[in-house]
Design an enzyme around this catalytic site. Sequence first.
Site, PDB file in Angstrom:
ATOM      1  CG  ASP A  46      -1.674  -1.221   1.372  1.00 27.18           C
ATOM      2  OD1 ASP A  46      -1.931  -1.993   0.583  1.00 27.18           O
ATOM      3  OD2 ASP A  46      -2.601  -1.072   2.200  1.00 27.18           O
ATOM      4  CD  GLU A  82      -0.517  -5.393   9.161  1.00 33.24           C
ATOM      5  OE1 GLU A  82      -0.818  -5.128  10.516  1.00 33.24           O
ATOM      6  OE2 GLU A  82      -1.013  -5.098   8.074  1.00 33.24           O
TER       7      GLU A  82
HETATM    8  C1  9WN Z   1      -5.983  -2.294   2.508  1.00 31.56           C
HETATM    9  C2  9WN Z   1      -5.058  -7.110   4.746  1.00 31.56           C
HETATM   10  C3  9WN Z   1      -4.322  -6.172   3.679  1.00 31.56           C
HETATM   11  C4  9WN Z   1      -3.207  -6.826   2.756  1.00 31.56           C
HETATM   12  C5  9WN Z   1      -2.330  -5.445   2.370  1.00 31.56           C
HETATM   13  C6  9WN Z   1      -1.742  -4.684   3.425  1.00 31.56           C
HETATM   14  C7  9WN Z   1      -3.098  -4.184   4.168  1.00 31.56           C
HETATM   15  C8  9WN Z   1      -5.243  -2.726   3.752  1.00 31.56           C
HETATM   16  C9  9WN Z   1      -5.164  -1.728   4.629  1.00 31.56           C
HETATM   17  O1  9WN Z   1      -3.914  -5.175   4.761  1.00 31.56           O
HETATM   18  O2  9WN Z   1      -3.825  -3.271   3.299  1.00 31.56           O
HETATM   19  O3  9WN Z   1      -6.199  -3.225   1.656  1.00 31.56           O
HETATM   20  O4  9WN Z   1      -6.033  -1.375   5.357  1.00 31.56           O
HETATM   21  O5  9WN Z   1      -4.106  -1.154   5.016  1.00 31.56           O
HETATM   22  O6  9WN Z   1      -1.116  -3.589   2.912  1.00 31.56           O
HETATM   23  O7  9WN Z   1      -1.261  -5.920   1.653  1.00 31.56           O
HETATM   24  O8  9WN Z   1      -3.765  -7.496   2.005  1.00 31.56           O
HETATM   25  O9  9WN Z   1      -4.039  -7.794   5.428  1.00 31.56           O
END
Ligand code: 9WN
Length: 458
Positions: A191, A429
């Site tokens: 992201d 995470e």
């Molecule tokens: C937006 C769920 C997801 C991962 C992504 C990570 C994070 C979300 C957020 O979490 O993104 O999709 O709210 O930050 O960057 O890779 O799939 O774990």
Amino acid sequence: MNAFTKLRNYKIEQKIKEDLFEKAKKVLDENWVELPNGLGYTRPADKLYPFQWNWDSGFTAYGYCHYDIEKAIKEMDSLFFGQWKNGFLPSIVFHIPSVNYFTNAEFWNVKKVTDQAPNVDTSGISQPPVHALAIWHIYKKLLEKDYKKAIKFLEEYYPRLFKLHKYYLEKRDPEGTGLVTIYHPWESGFDNSPRWDEILSRIKVDKDDIPPYKRHDINVVDKKYRPSDEDYDKYVYLAILLKNNGYEDERIYRDHPFRIKDKVFSTILYIANKRLLAMSGILKTGDDNEIKEWMRRFEFSFYHILWNEEDKLCYDFDLTIHKQIKIKSVDSLLPVILAGIFPRSKIKQLAYHLDSVNFCGKNMCKVKLLPSLDIRDERFSQYLYWRGPIWINVNWLIWKGFMEYQLKERARDFQIHILNLVNREGFWEYYSPLTGKGLGADNFSWTAALTIDLLNHL
Ligand code: 9WN
């Protein structure tokens, strides 16, 4: 302290292995959500991410394959329940009513905005397509016990995967490069990576351009580990533009300000196509030539669009200014190791990057895994999400790439360092490369699931 280092001599104490498996399984059990319609999915993290996420589910299914194949299948069934009519697979499936997460189902509003939407609320952006890898893994596991069931499973999933890949290689690649265009930083899965800084800096957001919204992530996780408010305004703005264009690729392609040929997304699709081709062969679908053509396009573009000979790394390509985005990060190395395009001898040479200071070589970091950004880059932060921390899924993909190349020593280093890290710190995470401390959400599903996969390869 580093329990798994002993494994180098294959003298692992069974107990450590079993304990770690049990702990990982517990994380997945606790994150599992059983749905009234018979489906079910794994939340990436209990409080921070309450819905079903796209590539998270692919990784999680990998873990389930080793001890609960039915759960792996259910995970995929639930994700593909959210597949759109045009093949698109959304980044989030909102199986349950909106709880504390933004962006939510009401925000994306896909059922009202497009006739392509499925019978469940979803987001309107996608994520890297790791699913053919998971489906192939499930198929192989089924095959060990029940040939008919395995084939039936493949017959059910092949058309869904084919449609998904075709969507990416037609709608997201009208140029015919074999590379996928992403419309939003969240589609990359990385992201807030500095890869997107330059293009985002050219996008100016006026407060009137976006609806009022409330972030929930920073109530759950320390703000210093999350993207900034300014980043969030841009994420929301880009999503609004997609929605205003009815989530229609033809319209979006005309002038959307964020259009990137994403090297990691495209590489994952390429290796997913290798699996799809194998499936097509087994089922004799007659699609082989089309899949091979997609793969040929990627192989050409790998050298001509992504590869940078001077830096000996791969870069994303910004379609809005027709330029490579030159950021040295783990994702510049990942396609090189994962795609399997270069001969083994060249990969051996290129592995020097891994030993360089920039990538935490020469004992620069406490943890010998790849950080998400060159630690010498001025934007590096040991805390900030995709701007420095170690991510297990990325290092697992590197491990997989080395395994494919039969570079066993290299692969084993990744495997052992990941296992040692999670054994010591728990299933986070992400982790600081400098201290090894776990950051972001605790009890994170893909970290647990991929640990189980690695334990099964000892
Ligand atoms: C937006 C769920 C997801 C991962 C992504 C990570 C994070 C979300 C957020 O979490 O993104 O999709 O709210 O930050 O960057 O890779 O799939 O774990």
